[in-house]
Design a protein around this motif. Structure first.
Motif, mmCIF file in Angstrom:
data_model
loop_
_atom_site.group_PDB
_atom_site.id
_atom_site.type_symbol
_atom_site.label_atom_id
_atom_site.label_comp_id
_atom_site.label_asym_id
_atom_site.label_seq_id
_atom_site.Cartn_x
_atom_site.Cartn_y
_atom_site.Cartn_z
ATOM 1 N N ASP A 13 12.722 23.628 56.615
ATOM 2 C CA ASP A 13 14.004 24.298 56.814
ATOM 3 C C ASP A 13 14.944 23.385 57.595
ATOM 4 O O ASP A 13 14.547 22.333 58.095
ATOM 5 N N TYR A 14 16.195 23.818 57.678
ATOM 6 C CA TYR A 14 17.222 23.002 58.331
ATOM 7 C C TYR A 14 16.932 22.815 59.816
ATOM 8 O O TYR A 14 17.134 21.721 60.361
ATOM 9 N N VAL A 34 16.671 19.139 61.705
ATOM 10 C CA VAL A 34 17.542 18.675 62.787
ATOM 11 C C VAL A 34 16.711 18.256 64.004
ATOM 12 O O VAL A 34 17.011 17.259 64.671
ATOM 13 N N LEU A 35 15.667 19.002 64.297
ATOM 14 C CA LEU A 35 14.804 18.666 65.427
ATOM 15 C C LEU A 35 14.148 17.299 65.227
ATOM 16 O O LEU A 35 14.139 16.459 66.139
ATOM 17 N N GLU A 45 20.102 21.508 48.966
ATOM 18 C CA GLU A 45 18.876 22.282 49.185
ATOM 19 C C GLU A 45 19.077 23.403 50.198
ATOM 20 O O GLU A 45 18.553 24.512 50.014
ATOM 21 N N PHE A 46 19.859 23.118 51.247
ATOM 22 C CA PHE A 46 20.047 24.126 52.296
ATOM 23 C C PHE A 46 21.438 24.762 52.249
ATOM 24 O O PHE A 46 21.817 25.477 53.171
ATOM 25 N N GLY A 52 10.114 10.220 60.511
ATOM 26 C CA GLY A 52 10.787 10.067 59.220
ATOM 27 C C GLY A 52 10.045 10.785 58.113
ATOM 28 O O GLY A 52 10.653 11.432 57.249
ATOM 29 N N VAL A 53 8.719 10.683 58.118
ATOM 30 C CA VAL A 53 7.917 11.395 57.123
ATOM 31 C C VAL A 53 8.021 12.910 57.323
ATOM 32 O O VAL A 53 8.120 13.677 56.358
ATOM 33 N N LEU A 54 8.010 13.349 58.576
ATOM 34 C CA LEU A 54 8.147 14.779 58.851
ATOM 35 C C LEU A 54 9.493 15.307 58.373
ATOM 36 O O LEU A 54 9.591 16.446 57.899
ATOM 37 N N MET A 55 10.536 14.491 58.485
ATOM 38 C CA MET A 55 11.832 14.905 57.954
ATOM 39 C C MET A 55 11.766 15.128 56.446
ATOM 40 O O MET A 55 12.390 16.054 55.911
ATOM 41 N N ALA A 56 11.013 14.284 55.758
ATOM 42 C CA ALA A 56 10.920 14.388 54.298
ATOM 43 C C ALA A 56 10.221 15.659 53.852
ATOM 44 O O ALA A 56 10.415 16.116 52.724
ATOM 45 N N VAL A 57 9.385 16.243 54.716
ATOM 46 C CA VAL A 57 8.645 17.457 54.332
ATOM 47 C C VAL A 57 9.108 18.667 55.141
ATOM 48 O O VAL A 57 8.454 19.710 55.121
#
Length: 483
Positions: free
Chosen positions: A198-199, A203-204, A137-138, A190-195
């Motif tokens: 951008d890269y 990472v944050l 994706e990135f 974890g949910v925020l990572m799924a949505v």
């Protein structure tokens, strides 16, 4: 004056209550596995090649197969040991020219293909995979491939920084509150990572999740060991870590069923919200409550344990005390780890063992992801060898002690890693077999180091006063396992 261990002997050291709490918290250990090593599936790198505008149309017009398309339009293999040039380079050719033939389109442009200029993949890449990953994706390939390592490094940095504060939180506000707070935060991140759009944001979120996720696992570890009687602590500590292996096995199946990384990330994050029900299922540690002089709550919890275990309730627990008065006489601090020559020796050796076992364990997991013909099966096979590792510790710990199995397992893991240097990548089955042997060895080391941490240090270091116990290093993992 009776101690907590004395009372546990009367209300049950490993009765129905302890078994229920143990199995409940083991789910937390299993759920931690995808957070730690999920990168194998979230960021797998499939075969890829440069996207060249016009090639797809030419291939369709000429009726080429994929192999013929690559043969005619992509740079050939590079020197031995180098990545194939077609992964990161493309011919600087206008593939929309009508003069290009189907038999050998590059023959009219140069007598030798090596004379044709090569350029970077300006238009992106074509990935040969039915699913998706962070890499696809990135576009984290070629010059940006280092960003995959940065993604995993962020969670390790988070573990380190989190260890400086989670121990204090658990001692200041309680194991249960620490567990619930870190679990909720980890699930949200974890949910925020799924949505993540951008890269950078991905990472944050990964870094922040690392700050809290290990704290959740450690809080569960501490709660389990503090509810158990003295004779059962070592066993449940080993089995709690074995539950992590169950999570690895389940991860391979979930990842196979969900090949798209965003949906996979949601699948491993959403169930973590269910652990918030621990608020009603798991009581606070009576040892911590006693250290806070909340004796009424200790009496209530001990009475609950007695009823669950089918024991007669205790009449009076007002004289209950901590195991030793030493916690009232001394002010433990980080400096106590280095105060005497013997403690300094133990601390430096254990720090070295923590570092090497962590690097080697994660390296072997990543090795399986890098060599796999079938990523899912290879990951499953390497995870299954951790079950014999736990069994070996259970069998040998009482008979041989901990130091001899620790030394032998380190030797086996090191020898396996050294042997892999000389094994050809073409011998895939042998690579995986040797990697699994190394994985079993380093798993034994990991689990034994946890136990040794608790058993080598004096009680006043393992049971620190809340206001002083701010830095734990990896000792936090087993801070109360031997109390």
């Amino acid at each position: 004056m009776p101690t907590v261990d004395d009372i546990l002997e009367q209300v049950g050291e490993f009765g129905w209550f302890q078994k229920q709490v143990f199995l409940t918290l083991c789910l937390l250990s299993a759920a931690f596995a995808p957070l730690y090593v999920g990168i194998i599936f979230l960021a797998f790198t499939p075969d890829h090649r440069c996207l060249s505008p016009g090639v797809a149309e030419l291939s369709r017009r000429c009726g080429w197969s994929l192999a013929e398309e690559l043969n005619y339009t992509a740079p050939g293999p590079g020197a031995a040991g180098e990545a194939s040039p077609h992964r990161c380079r493309r011919y600087e050719v206008d593939w929309n020219q009508s003069a290009l033939s189907c038999a050998d389109p590059l023959a009219g442009l140069a007598a030798n293909r090596s004379h044709l200029p090569l350029g970077p993949c300006r238009h992106g890449w074509v990935y040969e995979t039915p699913g998706s990953s962070i890499v696809t994706e990135f576009n984290l390939v070629c010059d940006d491939s280092w960003k995959v390592d940065l993604f995993q490094s962020c969670v390790n940095v988070g573990f380190f920084l989190g260890s400086l504060s989670v121990g204090y939180i658990a001692d200041r506000f309680g194991r249960k509150l620490c567990l619930l707070a870190t679990t909720l935060t980890s699930a949200v991140l974890g949910v925020l990572m799924a949505v993540a759009p951008d890269y950078t944001s991905l990472v944050l979120f990964r870094l922040l999740q690392g700050l809290v996720s290990k704290g959740s696992w450690m809080s569960g570890y501490t709660l389990i060991t503090e509810f158990m009687g003295l004779g059962h602590r070592r066993t449940v500590a080993i089995l709690y870590q074995a539950a992590f292996t169950v999570g690895l096995v389940l991860l391979s199946g979930v990842a196979y069923a969900i090949p798209h990384w965003r949906w996979l990330q949601l699948a491993i994050s959403l169930p973590i919200f269910l652990f918030l029900f621990y608020y009603w299922c798991v009581p606070e540690s009576p040892r911590w409550l006693l250290s806070q002089k909340r004796n009424a709550q200790v009496m209530k919890i001990m009475g609950h344990i007695a009823r669950k275990n089918g024991k007669l309730p205790l009449v009076d627990l007002k004289m209950l005390s901590l195991e030793e008065d030493v916690t009232e006489k001394l002010s433990p601090s980080f400096a106590d780890l280095f105060r005497t020559p013997q403690l300094r020796k133990h601390t430096f050796i254990l720090m070295y063992l923590w570092f090497t076992s962590s690097v080697l364990y994660q390296g072997l997991i990543m090795h399986v992801g890098a060599t796999g013909a079938n990523l899912y099966l290879d990951f499953l096979y390497s995870a299954l060898v951790e079950f014999p590792a736990a069994f070996i510790i259970l069998v040998t710990a009482e008979r041989c002690g901990l130091i001899r199995p620790l030394a032998l397992s380190n030797l086996v893991a090191g020898a396996a890693c050294l042997a892999m240097v000389f094994i050809s990548h073409d011998l895939h089955w042998l690579n995986i077999t040797v990697a699994c042997v190394g994985r079993m060895g380093i798993t034994i080391v990991f689990q034994i180091v946890c136990l040794v941490n608790a058993e080598l240090y004096p009680t006043f270091i393992r049971i620190a006063k809340p206001k002083e116990n701010t830095i734990y290093l990896q000792i936090q993992t087993t801070e109360h396992a031997g109390t």
